[in-house]
Design a protein around this motif. Structure first.
Motif, PDB file in Angstrom:
ATOM      1  N   VAL A 103       0.852  -1.187   0.000  1.00 54.87           N
ATOM      2  CA  VAL A 103       0.000   0.000   0.000  1.00 54.87           C
ATOM      3  C   VAL A 103       0.892   1.242   0.000  1.00 54.87           C
ATOM      4  O   VAL A 103       1.817   1.348   0.814  1.00 54.87           O
ATOM      5  CB  VAL A 103      -0.914   0.000   1.246  1.00 54.87           C
ATOM      6  N   PHE A 104       0.593   2.167  -0.910  1.00 53.06           N
ATOM      7  CA  PHE A 104       1.394   3.386  -1.052  1.00 53.06           C
ATOM      8  C   PHE A 104       0.610   4.571  -0.486  1.00 53.06           C
ATOM      9  O   PHE A 104      -0.343   5.046  -1.105  1.00 53.06           O
ATOM     10  CB  PHE A 104       1.730   3.624  -2.532  1.00 53.06           C
ATOM     11  N   LEU A 105       1.013   5.011   0.695  1.00 48.60           N
ATOM     12  CA  LEU A 105       0.371   6.147   1.354  1.00 48.60           C
ATOM     13  C   LEU A 105       1.359   7.307   1.422  1.00 48.60           C
ATOM     14  O   LEU A 105       2.576   7.089   1.325  1.00 48.60           O
ATOM     15  CB  LEU A 105      -0.083   5.749   2.762  1.00 48.60           C
ATOM     16  N   PRO A 106       0.870   8.524   1.583  1.00 45.80           N
ATOM     17  CA  PRO A 106       1.787   9.670   1.651  1.00 45.80           C
ATOM     18  C   PRO A 106       2.860   9.509   2.740  1.00 45.80           C
ATOM     19  O   PRO A 106       3.975   9.991   2.584  1.00 45.80           O
ATOM     20  CB  PRO A 106       0.868  10.852   1.960  1.00 45.80           C
ATOM     21  N   GLU A 107       2.523   8.804   3.813  1.00 44.34           N
ATOM     22  CA  GLU A 107       3.467   8.619   4.917  1.00 44.34           C
ATOM     23  C   GLU A 107       4.441   7.469   4.706  1.00 44.34           C
ATOM     24  O   GLU A 107       5.331   7.249   5.527  1.00 44.34           O
ATOM     25  CB  GLU A 107       2.697   8.390   6.234  1.00 44.34           C
ATOM     26  N   GLY A 108       4.262   6.715   3.644  1.00 46.29           N
ATOM     27  CA  GLY A 108       5.175   5.611   3.379  1.00 46.29           C
ATOM     28  C   GLY A 108       4.476   4.412   2.776  1.00 46.29           C
ATOM     29  O   GLY A 108       3.284   4.434   2.502  1.00 46.29           O
ATOM     30  N   VAL A 109       5.252   3.368   2.578  1.00 48.84           N
ATOM     31  CA  VAL A 109       4.754   2.127   1.992  1.00 48.84           C
ATOM     32  C   VAL A 109       4.522   1.126   3.122  1.00 48.84           C
ATOM     33  O   VAL A 109       5.393   0.924   3.971  1.00 48.84           O
ATOM     34  CB  VAL A 109       5.768   1.556   0.975  1.00 48.84           C
ATOM     35  N   PHE A 110       3.341   0.520   3.111  1.00 53.69           N
ATOM     36  CA  PHE A 110       3.001  -0.497   4.096  1.00 53.69           C
ATOM     37  C   PHE A 110       2.863  -1.825   3.368  1.00 53.69           C
ATOM     38  O   PHE A 110       2.213  -1.893   2.324  1.00 53.69           O
ATOM     39  CB  PHE A 110       1.677  -0.170   4.801  1.00 53.69           C
ATOM     40  N   GLU A 111       3.463  -2.871   3.927  1.00 55.51           N
ATOM     41  CA  GLU A 111       3.342  -4.201   3.339  1.00 55.51           C
ATOM     42  C   GLU A 111       2.481  -5.045   4.261  1.00 55.51           C
ATOM     43  O   GLU A 111       2.843  -5.285   5.416  1.00 55.51           O
ATOM     44  CB  GLU A 111       4.715  -4.803   3.114  1.00 55.51           C
TER      45      GLU A 111
END
Length: 142
Positions: free
Chosen positions: A18-26
């Motif tokens: 997941v690509f969010l403004p605060e970073g990438v979450f796996e």
């Protein structure tokens, strides 16, 4: 396609990036993501879903078809007043295709399943403020 042990195993053998403004979450099925839980709390989002329009029914479609379907899904989300973020489903099996998807905060499980069903998907990833992604099957709608 109905839920089968093989199909469930394939969903579990996938990283949902997941690509969010605060970073990438796996994300992985049933594995807590404290970082996602923090993001959801800060965004005041009660939950989320990861939805794709790629490869309906688990059948491989040409890239152009998949991209057109994904674009239509994104339009449907925007028209529904959701704020989708870019995501991708990355199977552990390197021979399996990576699928574009959408991370959608603030969507109910039922609405996410109905939308996935519209795009002939078998399942979605969804979760609440605890940040634990779970599988939900579109056949549960019937």
């Amino acid at each position: 396609m109905a839920k089968t042990p093989e199909l469930e195993a394939a969903y579990r053998a996938t990283t949902y990036r997941v690509f969010l403004p605060e970073g990438v979450f796996e994300l992985r099925v049933d594995q807590p993501s404290p970082s996602l839980a923090e993001w959801l709390a800060a965004a005041r989002a009660p939950g989320f879903a990861v939805i794709t329009a790629f490869n309906p029914g688990g059948r491989r479609f040409p890239d152009d078809d998949n991209l057109g379907r994904q674009s239509a899904l994104e339009c449907d989300l925007l028209e529904g007043n959701y704020e989708p973020y870019s995501a991708e489903n990355r199977p552990d099996d390197a021979a399996a295709p990576v699928e574009e998807s959408c991370f959608v905060p603030d969507i109910t499980r039922e609405d996410a399943l109905a939308l996935a069903d519209d795009y002939e998907q078998n399942a979605i990833l969804w979760g609440g403020v605890d940040g634990i992604p779970r599988l939900a099957w579109t056949e549960e709608l019937e």
